[in-house]
Design an enzyme around this catalytic site. Structure first.
Site, short mmCIF file in Angstrom:
data_model
loop_
_atom_site.label_atom_id
_atom_site.label_comp_id
_atom_site.label_asym_id
_atom_site.label_seq_id
_atom_site.Cartn_x
_atom_site.Cartn_y
_atom_site.Cartn_z
N SER A 174 16.53 53.23 58.67
CA SER A 174 15.31 53.02 59.46
C SER A 174 14.36 52.02 58.79
O SER A 174 13.49 51.47 59.46
CB SER A 174 14.58 54.35 59.72
OG SER A 174 14.22 54.95 58.49
N VAL A 195 7.86 51.74 63.16
CA VAL A 195 6.63 51.95 62.39
C VAL A 195 5.43 52.02 63.33
O VAL A 195 4.56 52.89 63.19
CB VAL A 195 6.44 50.83 61.34
CG1 VAL A 195 5.10 50.98 60.63
CG2 VAL A 195 7.58 50.86 60.32
N CYS A 211 8.11 49.49 51.40
CA CYS A 211 8.29 50.95 51.49
C CYS A 211 8.80 51.58 50.19
O CYS A 211 8.29 52.62 49.75
CB CYS A 211 9.22 51.29 52.65
SG CYS A 211 10.60 50.17 52.84
N HIS A 240 13.73 57.21 51.91
CA HIS A 240 14.25 56.40 50.80
C HIS A 240 14.29 57.25 49.53
O HIS A 240 13.39 58.08 49.30
CB HIS A 240 13.32 55.20 50.53
CG HIS A 240 13.38 54.11 51.55
ND1 HIS A 240 14.28 54.08 52.58
CD2 HIS A 240 12.65 52.96 51.65
CE1 HIS A 240 14.09 52.98 53.30
NE2 HIS A 240 13.11 52.28 52.75
N1 LIG Z 1 10.84 50.66 58.88
C1 LIG Z 1 10.26 50.82 57.69
O1 LIG Z 1 10.54 51.80 56.96
C2 LIG Z 1 9.26 49.83 57.19
C3 LIG Z 1 8.59 50.11 56.02
C4 LIG Z 1 7.64 49.22 55.55
C5 LIG Z 1 7.40 48.08 56.26
N2 LIG Z 1 8.08 47.82 57.40
C6 LIG Z 1 7.75 46.58 58.10
O2 LIG Z 1 7.18 46.87 59.37
C7 LIG Z 1 7.57 45.90 60.32
C8 LIG Z 1 8.21 46.56 61.53
O3 LIG Z 1 9.22 47.44 61.15
P1 LIG Z 1 9.92 48.42 62.19
O4 LIG Z 1 10.83 49.26 61.37
O5 LIG Z 1 8.93 49.10 63.07
O6 LIG Z 1 10.76 47.38 63.08
P2 LIG Z 1 11.30 47.53 64.59
O7 LIG Z 1 11.61 48.94 64.93
O8 LIG Z 1 12.40 46.54 64.68
O9 LIG Z 1 10.06 47.04 65.48
C9 LIG Z 1 9.60 45.71 65.46
C10 LIG Z 1 8.32 45.61 66.27
O10 LIG Z 1 7.82 44.28 66.13
C11 LIG Z 1 7.60 43.71 67.42
N3 LIG Z 1 7.86 42.28 67.37
C12 LIG Z 1 8.96 41.64 66.93
N4 LIG Z 1 8.82 40.31 67.06
C13 LIG Z 1 7.60 40.10 67.59
C14 LIG Z 1 6.86 38.93 67.96
N5 LIG Z 1 7.37 37.72 67.82
N6 LIG Z 1 5.62 39.10 68.48
C15 LIG Z 1 5.09 40.33 68.66
N7 LIG Z 1 5.74 41.48 68.32
C16 LIG Z 1 6.98 41.36 67.79
C17 LIG Z 1 8.62 44.42 68.29
O11 LIG Z 1 8.21 44.31 69.64
P3 LIG Z 1 9.25 44.17 70.88
O12 LIG Z 1 9.39 45.56 71.45
O13 LIG Z 1 8.54 43.25 71.80
O14 LIG Z 1 10.54 43.63 70.34
C18 LIG Z 1 8.50 45.84 67.76
O15 LIG Z 1 7.36 46.46 68.29
C19 LIG Z 1 8.44 44.93 59.55
O16 LIG Z 1 7.61 43.89 59.07
C20 LIG Z 1 8.97 45.73 58.41
O17 LIG Z 1 9.33 44.95 57.32
C21 LIG Z 1 8.99 48.67 57.89
#
Ligand SMILES: NC(=O)c1ccc[n+]([C@@H]2O[C@H](COP(=O)([O-])OP(=O)(O)OC[C@H]3O[C@@H](n4cnc5c(N)ncnc54)[C@H](OP(=O)(O)O)[C@@H]3O)[C@@H](O)[C@H]2O)c1
Length: 334
Positions: free
Chosen positions: A160, A12, A130, A241
């Site tokens: 994703s 994201v 989402c 989705h």
């Molecule tokens: N994917 C979707 O469709 C979607 C839709 C709506 C909402 N979301 C929400 O958006 C968020 C991220 O989703 P994503 O799909 O992008 O996940 P992702 O690909 O797993 O990325 C997670 C991100 O969070 C960072 N992170 C994790 N733990 C951390 C910490 N303790 N301190 C600082 N940064 C940290 C990671 O950094 P590092 O590189 O350092 O690990 C990475 O940049 C989640 O809350 C999810 O629920 C996602």
């Protein structure tokens, strides 16, 4: 406005960074933040390579808007710090969505809740789940036209939606390789469907289903007078989705009028042919919510059925958040 992205190395966060490129309201380079794992990662922005840093108490100095997408626990720790430093946090996690006083915003539906208060102090605005965003986009115009009393939903959610590790897990299963991460899914996802997203709750639901129920009501400004049920499933789609939705309305439904109000709603595209639809592959990369298979329930003149698809990383997450930032830019006292 000075922008920070927390979770910049994630699916994201990277999408957010791409979306803010070239926006006139972005001042200078964005502050890119992650955990210690992602610190040092180089990310392209406007043709330049920017380095991601580990988030710290000083990360939000002079930041106007901080786009958070790093999970609920990270948001709970850092959103109060960023808001305390005067930034507006647009939070993609579920940490504050149901918190009283925190607006849960889909700009086309309730964008009027976004306002920059006097004194330029920061705060938190929540980005909905989402699946909820795309369902709300399709339900809102129909609610205005016919008064929706019930919404019953089955989602088919892309991997994703569970982050980068989940995409890698599906790829590894497709290639017959053992998963090399800590297991995004409890069961095999390749060639499968899993009717369980998030933790199981005492009432028999899973977390994701409860999010859809509660958040849909909050976005539409409704309470238990809107009956909502949801079964959320994970399917081996990479991006996009889908949701099969059945609505029951106060008034009898006129299908032509339903198609018209949907077509006039910003951000929604409709195929009025009851046999017409788009698939997740076809909407991936777009910012619109597509409604197809719109038809009446033959047994109930007050009910209609539809198929709603959208890119979960765009309208379901990054694009909705950037739209909120854009509203803040319009409101910004600077
Ligand atoms: N994917 C979707 O469709 C979607 C839709 C709506 C909402 N979301 C929400 O958006 C968020 C991220 O989703 P994503 O799909 O992008 O996940 P992702 O690909 O797993 O990325 C997670 C991100 O969070 C960072 N992170 C994790 N733990 C951390 C910490 N303790 N301190 C600082 N940064 C940290 C990671 O950094 P590092 O590189 O350092 O690990 C990475 O940049 C989640 O809350 C999810 O629920 C996602």
């Amino acid at each position: 406005m000075k922008i920070a992205i927390l979770g910049a190395t994630g699916l994201v966060g990277r999408t957010m960074l791409n979306l803010i490129e070239g926006r006139p309201w972005v001042t200078g380079d964005p502050v890119l933040l992650s955990s210690d794992r992602g610190a040092g990662t180089k990310l392209d922005f406007n043709g330049r390579s920017l380095e991601c840093r580990e988030v710290s108490a000083n990360s939000f100095q002079d930041v106007d808007v901080a786009l958070f997408s790093a999970g609920g626990r990270t948001s709970k720790t850092w959103a109060p710090v960023a808001a305390g430093a005067g930034a507006w946090v647009v939070d993609n996690s579920s940490a504050f969505r149901m918190t009283e006083g925190v607006p849960l915003v889909v700009p086309e539906i309730n964008g009027q809740l976004v306002s920059w208060p006097e004194g330029n102090s920061g705060g938190i605005i929540a980005n909905p789940n989402c699946s909820t965003i795309q369902i709300a986009m399709a339900v809102a115009p129909l609610d205005q036209a016919f008064g929706v009393t019930e919404a019953h939903v089955t989602t088919l959610q892309a991997v994703s939606g569970a982050g980068q590790a989940a995409v890698v897990e599906l790829e590894h299963q497709e290639q017959g390789r053992p998963a090399n991460n800590d297991g995004a899914f409890d069961r095999q996802i390749f060639r499968n469907a899993i009717p369980a997203i998030g933790d199981g709750l005492e009432d028999g639901s899973y977390e994701e289903e409860t999010k859809v129920v509660r958040e849909l009501r909050k976005i539409l400004g409704r309470s238990a007078d809107l009956a909502v049920s949801c079964t959320a499933t994970r399917v081996p789609v990479v991006t996009g989705h889908s949701a099969a939705v059945r609505l029951v309305c106060d008034k009898p439904v006129d299908l032509k009028q339903a198609a018209t109000v949907l077509s006039r709603f910003p951000g929604v595209e409709i195929d009025p042919d009851p046999h017409g639809f788009l698939t997740p592959l076809e909407v991936a990369g777009t910012t619109t919510v597509h409604v197809g298979r719109l038809r009446k329930d033959p047994d109930n003149p007050h009910a209609l059925l539809m198929w709603v698809v959208a890119d979960n990383l765009l309208k379901g997450a990054a694009w909705n958040a950037v739209q909120i930032a854009e509203l803040l830019a319009g409101e910004s006292p600077q």
